[in-house]
Design an enzyme around this catalytic site. Structure first.
Site, mmCIF file in Angstrom:
data_model
loop_
_atom_site.group_PDB
_atom_site.id
_atom_site.type_symbol
_atom_site.label_atom_id
_atom_site.label_comp_id
_atom_site.label_asym_id
_atom_site.label_seq_id
_atom_site.Cartn_x
_atom_site.Cartn_y
_atom_site.Cartn_z
ATOM 1 C CG ASN A 8 2.667 8.835 12.449
ATOM 2 O OD1 ASN A 8 2.964 9.700 11.637
ATOM 3 N ND2 ASN A 8 2.967 7.563 12.260
ATOM 4 N NE ARG A 10 4.354 9.192 6.097
ATOM 5 C CZ ARG A 10 5.054 8.171 5.617
ATOM 6 N NH1 ARG A 10 6.128 7.756 6.247
ATOM 7 N NH2 ARG A 10 4.696 7.574 4.501
ATOM 8 C CB CYS A 11 -1.431 7.798 11.701
ATOM 9 S SG CYS A 11 -2.800 6.820 12.337
ATOM 10 C CB SER A 12 -6.024 8.313 8.128
ATOM 11 O OG SER A 12 -6.281 6.973 8.514
ATOM 12 N NE ARG A 15 -4.072 12.886 7.761
ATOM 13 C CZ ARG A 15 -3.604 11.756 7.219
ATOM 14 N NH1 ARG A 15 -2.388 11.343 7.501
ATOM 15 N NH2 ARG A 15 -4.366 11.052 6.393
#
Length: 115
Positions: A8, A10-12, A15
Site C-alpha cells: 500500500n 500510502r503506508c509508511s 514504503r
C-alpha cells in the site's frame, strides 16, 4: 522467482519495506492489494505462509470498518476472510512472500528472515 510484496503506497511501513527490498537488490513484484484484492485462496495461503493460526491475525483490527462490521464478535474464518476480500483495507501490510515463506513487514526488518 521474484519476491512478491503486497503493498500500500500510502503506508509508511509498506514504503520502508519496499525500500529495504530495493537496498538488498532483491527482484520483486508489487501487488497493490487495494487495487487488486486478494482472492479467498490467496488470503488462506498467506495466513498459512505467515504461520498464523487464524484469519484475524492478518487483520487490521483498529480500522473503522472492522468496528463497523462488528468483526471482533465474528468467529467464522470464512466470514473474516470474506470481509478482507470485500474490504482489503482490513489486511495488515506489507506482506512479503518469497517462495513458500512469508513475513509481515512490521517492522520492515522482519522480512530479512525470508530473503
Amino acid at each position: 522467482m521474484p519476491v512478491t510484496i503486497y503493498h500500500n503506497p500510502r503506508c509508511s511501513k509498506s514504503r520502508e519495506t519496499l525500500a529495504l527490498l530495493q537496498s538488498k537488490s532483491v527482484e520483486y513484484t508489487i501487488v497493490e492489494y487495494l487495487k487488486t484484492p486478494l482472492t479467498h485462496e490467496q488470503i488462506t495461503s498467506v495466513i498459512k505462509q505467515l504461520g498464523f493460526s487464524c484469519a484475524r491475525e492478518l487483520m487490521r483490527t483498529k480500522e473503522e470498518i472492522y468496528k463497523t462490521l462488528n468483526l471482533k464478535d465474528e468467529h467464522d474464518e470464512n466470514a473474516l476472510i470474506n470481509a478482507m476480500i470485500q474490504h482489503p483495507k482490513l489486511i495488515e501490510r506489507p506482506i512479503v512472500i518469497n517462495n513458500e515463506k512469508a513475513a509481515l513487514g512490521r517492522p520492515p526488518e522482519n522480512i530479512l528472515s525470508i530473503l
